[in-house]
Design a protein around this motif. Structure first.
Motif, PDB file in Angstrom:
ATOM      1  N   LEU A  25      -8.060 -32.145  10.480  1.00 21.11           N
ATOM      2  CA  LEU A  25      -8.222 -30.761   9.576  1.00 21.11           C
ATOM      3  C   LEU A  25      -8.098 -30.355   8.561  1.00 21.11           C
ATOM      4  CD1 LEU A  25      -7.614 -28.081  10.900  1.00 21.11           C
ATOM      5  CD2 LEU A  25      -5.252 -29.289  11.890  1.00 21.11           C
ATOM      6  N   ARG A  26      -7.420 -31.949   7.875  1.00 21.50           N
ATOM      7  CA  ARG A  26      -7.223 -31.457   6.712  1.00 21.50           C
ATOM      8  C   ARG A  26      -8.369 -31.476   5.782  1.00 21.50           C
ATOM      9  NH1 ARG A  26      -3.196 -32.733   2.772  1.00 21.50           N
ATOM     10  NH2 ARG A  26      -4.144 -33.539   0.968  1.00 21.50           N
ATOM     11  N   ILE A  27      -9.550 -32.134   5.753  1.00 21.36           N
ATOM     12  CA  ILE A  27     -10.672 -32.013   5.458  1.00 21.36           C
ATOM     13  C   ILE A  27     -11.105 -31.144   5.719  1.00 21.36           C
ATOM     14  CG2 ILE A  27     -13.554 -33.231   5.583  1.00 21.36           C
ATOM     15  CD1 ILE A  27     -11.319 -36.460   5.546  1.00 21.36           C
ATOM     16  N   GLY A  82      -2.952 -31.012  -7.803  1.00 16.95           N
ATOM     17  CA  GLY A  82      -3.546 -29.904  -7.102  1.00 16.95           C
ATOM     18  C   GLY A  82      -2.773 -30.075  -5.444  1.00 16.95           C
ATOM     19  N   ILE A  83      -3.834 -28.952  -4.809  1.00 20.88           N
ATOM     20  CA  ILE A  83      -4.040 -28.241  -3.459  1.00 20.88           C
ATOM     21  C   ILE A  83      -4.155 -29.936  -2.688  1.00 20.88           C
ATOM     22  CG2 ILE A  83      -5.242 -27.171  -1.095  1.00 20.88           C
ATOM     23  CD1 ILE A  83      -5.588 -24.990  -3.875  1.00 20.88           C
ATOM     24  N   THR A  84      -5.107 -30.656  -3.038  1.00 22.93           N
ATOM     25  CA  THR A  84      -5.171 -31.673  -2.138  1.00 22.93           C
ATOM     26  C   THR A  84      -3.953 -32.906  -2.778  1.00 22.93           C
ATOM     27  OG1 THR A  84      -6.321 -33.143  -4.366  1.00 22.93           O
ATOM     28  CG2 THR A  84      -8.149 -31.997  -2.762  1.00 22.93           C
ATOM     29  N   SER A  85      -2.785 -32.576  -4.082  1.00 22.05           N
ATOM     30  CA  SER A  85      -1.505 -33.378  -3.404  1.00 22.05           C
ATOM     31  C   SER A  85      -0.900 -32.688  -2.424  1.00 22.05           C
ATOM     32  CB  SER A  85      -0.887 -33.567  -4.843  1.00 22.05           C
ATOM     33  OG  SER A  85      -2.155 -33.239  -5.830  1.00 22.05           O
ATOM     34  N   ILE A  86      -0.984 -31.852  -1.741  1.00 19.76           N
ATOM     35  CA  ILE A  86      -0.192 -30.955  -0.780  1.00 19.76           C
ATOM     36  C   ILE A  86      -0.180 -32.250   0.549  1.00 19.76           C
ATOM     37  CG2 ILE A  86       0.460 -29.119   0.597  1.00 19.76           C
ATOM     38  CD1 ILE A  86      -0.344 -27.597  -2.033  1.00 19.76           C
ATOM     39  N   HIS A 146     -11.579 -28.164   2.680  1.00 19.50           N
ATOM     40  CA  HIS A 146     -12.807 -27.714   2.105  1.00 19.50           C
ATOM     41  C   HIS A 146     -13.062 -26.003   2.098  1.00 19.50           C
ATOM     42  CE1 HIS A 146     -17.317 -27.470   2.653  1.00 19.50           C
ATOM     43  NE2 HIS A 146     -17.236 -26.184   3.894  1.00 19.50           N
ATOM     44  N   ASN A 147     -12.067 -25.503   2.871  1.00 18.42           N
ATOM     45  CA  ASN A 147     -12.394 -23.931   3.668  1.00 18.42           C
ATOM     46  C   ASN A 147     -12.192 -23.499   2.806  1.00 18.42           C
ATOM     47  OD1 ASN A 147     -14.371 -23.866   6.117  1.00 18.42           O
ATOM     48  ND2 ASN A 147     -12.788 -24.865   6.856  1.00 18.42           N
ATOM     49  N   ILE A 148     -10.607 -23.814   2.360  1.00 11.15           N
ATOM     50  CA  ILE A 148     -10.005 -22.855   0.905  1.00 11.15           C
ATOM     51  C   ILE A 148     -10.745 -23.633  -0.694  1.00 11.15           C
ATOM     52  CG2 ILE A 148      -8.098 -23.625  -0.894  1.00 11.15           C
ATOM     53  CD1 ILE A 148      -6.462 -24.767   1.463  1.00 11.15           C
ATOM     54  N   ASN A 149     -11.526 -24.143  -0.715  1.00 14.93           N
ATOM     55  CA  ASN A 149     -12.035 -24.263  -1.985  1.00 14.93           C
ATOM     56  C   ASN A 149     -13.490 -23.350  -1.925  1.00 14.93           C
ATOM     57  OD1 ASN A 149     -10.626 -26.339  -3.488  1.00 14.93           O
ATOM     58  ND2 ASN A 149     -11.688 -28.602  -2.564  1.00 14.93           N
ATOM     59  N   LEU A 150     -14.111 -23.384  -0.574  1.00 15.09           N
ATOM     60  CA  LEU A 150     -14.858 -22.894  -0.572  1.00 15.09           C
ATOM     61  C   LEU A 150     -14.808 -21.157  -0.576  1.00 15.09           C
ATOM     62  CD1 LEU A 150     -17.103 -23.811   2.064  1.00 15.09           C
ATOM     63  CD2 LEU A 150     -18.356 -23.604  -0.151  1.00 15.09           C
ATOM     64  N   GLY A 151     -13.511 -21.016   0.424  1.00 14.51           N
ATOM     65  CA  GLY A 151     -13.432 -19.599   0.027  1.00 14.51           C
ATOM     66  C   GLY A 151     -13.723 -17.921   0.611  1.00 14.51           C
ATOM     67  N   THR A 179     -13.937 -17.005   3.901  1.00 12.82           N
ATOM     68  CA  THR A 179     -13.324 -15.799   4.670  1.00 12.82           C
ATOM     69  C   THR A 179     -11.725 -15.249   3.653  1.00 12.82           C
ATOM     70  OG1 THR A 179     -11.846 -17.542   5.509  1.00 12.82           O
ATOM     71  CG2 THR A 179     -13.482 -16.589   7.165  1.00 12.82           C
ATOM     72  N   ALA A 180     -11.267 -14.311   4.261  1.00 14.01           N
ATOM     73  CA  ALA A 180     -10.033 -13.775   3.739  1.00 14.01           C
ATOM     74  C   ALA A 180      -9.470 -14.686   3.602  1.00 14.01           C
ATOM     75  CB  ALA A 180     -10.076 -12.325   4.643  1.00 14.01           C
ATOM     76  N   THR A 181      -8.132 -15.590   4.612  1.00  9.62           N
ATOM     77  CA  THR A 181      -8.017 -16.166   5.131  1.00  9.62           C
ATOM     78  C   THR A 181      -7.779 -17.590   4.169  1.00  9.62           C
ATOM     79  OG1 THR A 181      -7.920 -15.579   7.152  1.00  9.62           O
ATOM     80  CG2 THR A 181      -6.927 -17.157   6.618  1.00  9.62           C
ATOM     81  N   PHE A 182      -9.159 -17.545   3.501  1.00  6.94           N
ATOM     82  CA  PHE A 182      -9.068 -18.968   3.115  1.00  6.94           C
ATOM     83  C   PHE A 182      -8.734 -18.309   1.713  1.00  6.94           C
ATOM     84  CE2 PHE A 182     -11.294 -21.211   6.667  1.00  6.94           C
ATOM     85  CZ  PHE A 182      -9.769 -22.088   7.015  1.00  6.94           C
ATOM     86  N   ARG A 183      -9.115 -17.410   1.179  1.00  7.57           N
ATOM     87  CA  ARG A 183      -9.146 -17.182  -0.353  1.00  7.57           C
ATOM     88  C   ARG A 183      -7.189 -16.422  -0.005  1.00  7.57           C
ATOM     89  NH1 ARG A 183     -13.876 -14.658   1.085  1.00  7.57           N
ATOM     90  NH2 ARG A 183     -12.971 -12.844   1.878  1.00  7.57           N
ATOM     91  N   PHE A 184      -7.079 -15.920   0.291  1.00  2.85           N
ATOM     92  CA  PHE A 184      -5.794 -16.093   0.266  1.00  2.85           C
ATOM     93  C   PHE A 184      -4.795 -17.123   0.423  1.00  2.85           C
ATOM     94  CE2 PHE A 184      -1.435 -15.122   2.858  1.00  2.85           C
ATOM     95  CZ  PHE A 184      -0.708 -13.315   1.953  1.00  2.85           C
ATOM     96  N   LEU A 185      -4.956 -18.368   1.451  1.00  3.23           N
ATOM     97  CA  LEU A 185      -4.238 -19.476   1.407  1.00  3.23           C
ATOM     98  C   LEU A 185      -4.401 -20.246  -0.072  1.00  3.23           C
ATOM     99  CD1 LEU A 185      -2.723 -21.421   2.922  1.00  3.23           C
ATOM    100  CD2 LEU A 185      -4.854 -22.266   3.974  1.00  3.23           C
ATOM    101  N   ARG A 186      -5.436 -19.627  -0.159  1.00  2.00           N
ATOM    102  CA  ARG A 186      -5.799 -20.023  -2.039  1.00  2.00           C
ATOM    103  C   ARG A 186      -4.647 -20.142  -3.049  1.00  2.00           C
ATOM    104  NH1 ARG A 186     -11.833 -20.084  -3.453  1.00  2.00           N
ATOM    105  NH2 ARG A 186     -11.418 -17.443  -3.610  1.00  2.00           N
TER     106      ARG A 186
END
Length: 163
Positions: A24-26, A67-71, A30-35, A37-44
């Protein structure tokens, strides 16, 4: 309609128990970096703002060294859940700004950081009203902190209550 998020939820059910959180983390990162969908762009935008606006004990912003990977995984999950809920509950009002900016403003506004939705300048009366509504909705989520845990990962103070 099946979204990226729901497709992954279905796939996750078929993984061995020990691999679910790692997978799930991976997938989330991955989806946050790709962006895509609206959800992943918002989350980013939300996570980037949390790193930029939060500081360590010496007053240095977390984005200097983290960075985000540190969360932590649990905190990524809680952020994903809260951002998804905020987007669902405020779908109409979120149309006036781009997704990354909306996520950024959600973090700043909910934590009373001195800027956010209420500070956005628009020439449109309906957009001004939407910014007021989003400010009110953000405050309803309450303030949270980002901190360095004993595991040297970043954690949101509400991760256990959401994820």
């Amino acid at each position: 309609m099946i979204t990226c998020e729901t497709t992954f939820d279905l796939e996750l059910l078929n993984l061995p128990k020990g691999r679910k959180l790692t997978a799930l983390r991976i997938e989330l990162i991955h989806n946050i970096n790709l962006g895509e969908t609206a959800t992943f762009r918002f989350l980013r935008g939300y996570l980037t703002a949390s790193l930029w606006a939060s500081t360590d004990d010496e007053g240095e912003p977390f984005d200097k060294d983290f960075g985000i990977t540190s969360i932590a995984t649990e905190s990524l999950l809680s952020a994903w859940a809260e951002c998804s809920r905020f987007m669902r509950e405020n779908e109409t009002d979120l149309t006036h700004l781009d997704d990354d900016r909306n996520g950024h403003n959600f973090w700043l506004t909910r934590n009373h950081q001195g800027s956010g939705f209420w500070d956005e300048r628009t020439d449109d009366e309906s957009a001004e009203y939407a910014m007021q509504q989003l400010t009110h909705a953000s405050h309803g989520f309450g303030e949270i902190d980002l901190y360095i845990g004993d595991d040297r990962k970043l954690h949101f103070s509400n991760e256990r209550s959401v994820a």
